[in-house]
Design a protein around this motif. Structure first.
Motif, PDB file in Angstrom:
ATOM      1  N   ASP A  64      -8.484   4.576  -8.211  1.00 25.24           N
ATOM      2  CA  ASP A  64      -8.583   3.910  -7.211  1.00 25.24           C
ATOM      3  C   ASP A  64      -7.719   5.293  -6.154  1.00 25.24           C
ATOM      4  O   ASP A  64      -8.909   5.440  -5.109  1.00 25.24           O
ATOM      5  CB  ASP A  64      -8.148   2.515  -5.938  1.00 25.24           C
ATOM      6  CG  ASP A  64      -8.550   1.978  -7.283  1.00 25.24           C
ATOM      7  OD1 ASP A  64      -9.987   2.164  -7.817  1.00 25.24           O
ATOM      8  OD2 ASP A  64      -8.405   0.158  -6.609  1.00 25.24           O
ATOM      9  N   GLU A  65      -6.905   5.772  -6.784  1.00 21.20           N
ATOM     10  CA  GLU A  65      -5.868   7.196  -5.412  1.00 21.20           C
ATOM     11  C   GLU A  65      -7.158   8.287  -5.731  1.00 21.20           C
ATOM     12  O   GLU A  65      -7.144   8.687  -5.038  1.00 21.20           O
ATOM     13  CB  GLU A  65      -5.074   6.985  -6.375  1.00 21.20           C
ATOM     14  CG  GLU A  65      -4.057   6.081  -5.724  1.00 21.20           C
ATOM     15  CD  GLU A  65      -3.524   5.680  -4.464  1.00 21.20           C
ATOM     16  OE1 GLU A  65      -4.000   6.796  -3.677  1.00 21.20           O
ATOM     17  OE2 GLU A  65      -2.463   4.843  -4.508  1.00 21.20           O
ATOM     18  N   ARG A 104     -16.209  -0.855  -5.580  1.00 17.21           N
ATOM     19  CA  ARG A 104     -15.251  -0.470  -4.316  1.00 17.21           C
ATOM     20  C   ARG A 104     -16.171   0.149  -3.394  1.00 17.21           C
ATOM     21  O   ARG A 104     -15.814   0.117  -1.814  1.00 17.21           O
ATOM     22  CB  ARG A 104     -13.976   0.844  -4.641  1.00 17.21           C
ATOM     23  CG  ARG A 104     -13.224   0.570  -6.155  1.00 17.21           C
ATOM     24  CD  ARG A 104     -12.296   1.581  -5.655  1.00 17.21           C
ATOM     25  NE  ARG A 104     -11.481   1.949  -4.286  1.00 17.21           N
ATOM     26  CZ  ARG A 104     -11.170   2.380  -4.379  1.00 17.21           C
ATOM     27  NH1 ARG A 104     -11.146   4.038  -4.526  1.00 17.21           N
ATOM     28  NH2 ARG A 104      -9.632   2.464  -2.350  1.00 17.21           N
ATOM     29  N   SER A 126      -4.247   1.227 -11.385  1.00 20.30           N
ATOM     30  CA  SER A 126      -4.302   1.684  -9.575  1.00 20.30           C
ATOM     31  C   SER A 126      -4.947   3.174  -9.546  1.00 20.30           C
ATOM     32  O   SER A 126      -5.072   3.619  -8.459  1.00 20.30           O
ATOM     33  CB  SER A 126      -3.030   1.704  -8.486  1.00 20.30           C
ATOM     34  OG  SER A 126      -2.322   2.131  -9.231  1.00 20.30           O
ATOM     35  N   ARG A 168     -16.115   0.375 -11.482  1.00 24.92           N
ATOM     36  CA  ARG A 168     -14.703   0.049 -10.449  1.00 24.92           C
ATOM     37  C   ARG A 168     -15.631   0.858  -9.347  1.00 24.92           C
ATOM     38  O   ARG A 168     -15.046   0.724  -8.172  1.00 24.92           O
ATOM     39  CB  ARG A 168     -13.705   0.533 -10.855  1.00 24.92           C
ATOM     40  CG  ARG A 168     -12.234   0.357 -10.326  1.00 24.92           C
ATOM     41  CD  ARG A 168     -11.446   0.474 -11.354  1.00 24.92           C
ATOM     42  NE  ARG A 168     -10.259   0.299 -10.309  1.00 24.92           N
ATOM     43  CZ  ARG A 168      -8.625  -0.452 -10.836  1.00 24.92           C
ATOM     44  NH1 ARG A 168      -9.333  -0.251 -11.684  1.00 24.92           N
ATOM     45  NH2 ARG A 168      -8.167  -0.365  -9.805  1.00 24.92           N
TER      46      ARG A 168
END
Length: 783
Positions: A694-695, A737, A691, A733
């Motif tokens: 994404d952070e 998003r 994750s 990715r």
């Protein structure tokens, strides 16, 4: 020029090495005197093998001399070309029936090696010590350099009265200079040869040809000849030491002062022309060669340029008082005609020495043309040292053919032997093959090596010179490695990179199969590993030792207790140094590599270590939380814990707090994290990760333009730790998003610099805000 002595006469000719005018004077003197003996400055240990020197080689060649004992290896060269006065003395003396002898000490003698600056070249006589005298002469005659002065006084001058000019020149430059102890020992030894020859000459002349620096002293020392003077014995190497001399091919490039040659004339190609054609024809031939080379290198040289260059050359020669154009006249004339831009460096022939960086390309080509490309060749009957024959046999045995590619499988005995032979040649600097792939210290296991054929220029000379290290290839490589190891050990108290060099020598020793030396090096590393002062070198030592331990059966070091000791000591030292490191900024790849190798040791060699894994993980926790530690090291410490199954939930929180506190440090911190936990960041290490990208996307998106620009250089460096395929997955990715479709690969391969794109985006936003403030953008849109 001559000195009458009771038992005959000695005629001394002091020369400048490789001077055509001196060589011509020697030839004329030999023909006129028909001396009983011709005595020449050169290694006396070669006298029994003078027939070998006169076999009929293509010059230039050199006498290569070597010495080796348990402490050191010393080498020296005595170069000879067609226009070397020493060569002319030998060949013309033999032609008229004289007894010819070299009369100087062997090159391994302490007179050469135990001095302020050991002589790698016998003919590098003491010019530096009489520099003041030559500077005064240069001022007196209005020349820029000693070489230009010499040309004016000797090479292009009227040969009438040359012996007297040489005597006056060398008397002046030697003056009252106190010779070094080594020079005094050489001069006393040469004088003994002269006195012995005079005692046996039967009243006939003895011709002595030596460097001009020695001539005044030899005249004085040789004056005490007696009827019973014996030939001097040639000193033997001490017990347990080896010394000797062999002939090697040489080249004009090696003879050239512009390439770093210690003594003699620059531009040997020009002086070869001077020897063959005389001063006037040599100047014309040099001009022709310069122009031909420049045009071959696509430097435009027009007919008008040539006319201008010739006029300038002749004008310079007349202004400088030269009866015909000299070397510097030709070079200066052509440079003035062709180069119109201001030069960053002075013309190299105006001062001597090696070419400086940023020398104009046309000047570089002119120097190369005046150097010449002649390469010597030994007569086929020339004896070679045993190593040459051993190498031929080893290559045939392991199936390596010069000029062809070679592959070595380290898991196969024949492949391992092939690898060891090729590595031994690499260690000795023998050209012919270059490894294109294979195992490196600290890298993932690779058991296949590929070697590509490389240029073979200089191979014969390199093989002969490597014979100084031993008669067999394995012995010679071991001695060369031991020499490197001694140098690294001697430097261990003065430089933090010495252990790093010791680890490289160790890996090379293992690749060469030098097992006894490997044990010595491991002992040295084991004693040093706990005292290394810097993380980078500690990491290199650990990387080498861990690699050898993990693949010990391939390298033949299975179960070596010293190897285990090095790994254990280096891991402990890495954490001790890392925890005490404070201050600094930026990314240090050396310390990140050290942390990564320590992580690998904890993963693969946990059973060897006295440092428990829990203690190492706890130390990493303290480093990661220490605000005084460098940002990249804090990120690496967290990455180490994460990669070992601890602290996976901390990364996002620390990333947010650091990005908010100092965007410039953020990228450095990420570089350390990515270097240690790349798989965990992308979700490939375990199920708990995945994750963080994404952070990070959210953190970077929330940054102001100014903060993003400040962080961007370090961010680029950090993401470089991901290979292209993983960067592409991260880009896919991020596109997903945002609900966008497109090629992540093309996004990564943009030709524009990301910094430029970021600056353009910032400028565009600034312009839009300015337009909005004045209501211009809306009006333009409505229109």
């Amino acid at each position: 020029m001559t000195t009458e002595l009771p038992t005959g006469s000695a005629v001394f000719i002091g020369v400048r090495h490789h001077s055509p005018a001196c060589a011509r004077l020697v030839a004329d003197t030999v023909e006129a005197l028909r001396p009983a003996y011709v005595l020449v400055e050169g290694p006396a240990d070669l006298n029994p093998r003078l027939d070998e020197l006169l076999l009929g080689h293509e010059l230039p060649i050199a006498v290569f001399s070597h010495y080796r004992d348990e402490e050191r290896t010393a080498t020296s060269w005595t170069p000879l070309c067609d226009h070397s006065p020493e060569w002319v003395a030998l060949t013309r003396g033999q032609a008229v029936g004289a007894q010819v002898r070299f009369i100087d000490l062997p090159a391994w003698h302490p007179a050469f090696v135990e001095r302020a600056v050991p002589l790698a070249n016998r003919f590098a006589d003491a010019e530096a010590r009489y520099a003041e005298a030559t500077r005064r002469l240069c001022r007196r005659f209005g020349t820029d350099s000693v070489d230009a002065l010499w040309d004016r006084l000797v090479e292009v001058a009227d040969p009438e009265g040359l012996p007297e000019r040489l005597d006056a020149y060398f008397d002046l430059v030697r003056g009252d200079t106190e010779a070094e102890p080594g020079d005094r020992a050489r001069e006393e030894y040469m004088a003994r040869w002269i006195r012995a020859a005079l005692a046996r000459a039967g009243g006939r002349p003895v011709l002595v040809v030596t460097g001009g620096f020695h001539t005044p002293a030899l005249r004085a020392r040789a004056a005490g000849a007696g009827p019973a003077e014996e030939w001097p014995a040639v000193p033997e190497p001490p017990d347990g030491a080896l010394g000797g001399s062999y002939l090697v091919p040489y080249s004009f490039r090696q003879l050239d002062a512009f390439a770093g040659y210690q003594s003699g004339m620059p531009s040997p190609g020009y002086y070869q022309l001077l020897w063959e054609r005389g001063p006037s024809a040599a100047a014309d031939a040099l001009s022709e060669q310069l122009v031909r080379r420049l045009r071959a290198r696509h430097v435009p040289v027009s007919t008008a340029d040539l006319i201008a260059a010739r006029s300038l050359t002749e004008g310079l020669a007349a202004m400088r008082g030269h009866p015909v154009p000299a070397r510097t006249d030709v070079l200066d004339g052509l440079a003035s005609a062709l180069i119109s831009e201001a030069l960053e460096q002075p013309l190299p022939w105006s001062g001597g020495g090696t070419l400086a960086p940023r020398t104009d390309p046309a000047v570089v080509e002119m120097v190369a043309a005046s150097t010449g490309d002649r390469v010597g060749r030994l007569h086929p009957a020339t004896p070679a040292p045993p190593l040459v024959h051993d190498v031929e046999a080893q290559l045939e045995r392991c199936g390596v053919v010069p000029g062809r590619a070679a592959t070595a499988d380290l898991t196969d005995p024949d492949g391992l032997l092939r690898s060891q032979v090729l590595h031994r040649l690499r260690i000795l600097g023998i050209p012919g093959h270059a490894r294109s792939s294979g195992p490196t210290a600290g890298a993932d296991p690779t058991f296949t090596q590929h070697w590509e054929p490389g240029p073979a220029y200089g191979r014969e000379a390199a093989l002969i010179e490597a014979g100084a290290y031993g008669a067999r290839l394995d012995e010679a490589a071991s001695v060369a490695l031991a020499e490197r190891a001694r140098a690294a050990t001697a430097a261990s108290g003065t430089t933090s990179t010495a252990p790093d060099e010791l680890s490289r020598v160790l890996f090379d020793a293992v690749l060469c199969g030098a097992n006894a030396l490997s044990a010595e090096l491991l002992a040295a590393l084991a004693s040093r590993a706990r005292t290394i002062a810097a993380l980078g070198p500690t990491g290199e030592v650990l990387a080498t030792a861990l690699h050898l331990w993990r693949h010990d059966r391939v390298y033949g070091m299975a179960g070596d207790p010293l190897l285990t000791e090095v790994v254990d000591a280096a891991v402990d030292r890495v954490f001790w140094l890392a925890e005490g490191l404070h201050g600094g900024s930026g990314v240090d790849p050396g310390r990140l590599r050290a942390m990564a190798v320590a992580r690998d040791a904890l993963r693969h060699a946990d059973g060897l270590l006295t440092l428990p894994r829990a203690a190492a993980v706890d130390a990493a926790r303290r480093i990661a939380a220490d605000p005084a530690a460098p940002p990249d090291l804090r990120g690496a410490a967290l990455g180490l814990r994460w990669s070992l199954g601890h602290g996976h939930g901390e990364a996002a929180d620390r990333a947010r707090s650091l990005a908010a506190a100092d965007p410039r440090e953020f990228g450095d911190w990420l570089a350390g994290l990515f270097a240690l936990a790349r798989d965990e960041v992308t979700g490939q290490g375990d199920d708990s990760g995945g994750s963080l990208p994404d952070e990070l996307d959210d953190i970077l998106t929330a940054m102001t333009d100014g903060d993003f620009l400040a962080a961007l250089p370090a961010l680029r460096q950090a993401f470089a730790y991901f290979p292209p395929r993983e960067r592409e997955r991260i880009a896919e990715r991020l596109l997903a998003r945002r609900g966008r479709r497109g090629s992540a690969r093309s996004l990564l391969r943009t030709s524009a610099d990301p910094l430029d794109l970021a600056r353009a985006r910032t400028l565009e936003d600034h312009v839009n805000r300015l337009l909005d403030r004045h209501g211009l953008r809306a009006r333009d849109t409505a229109r």
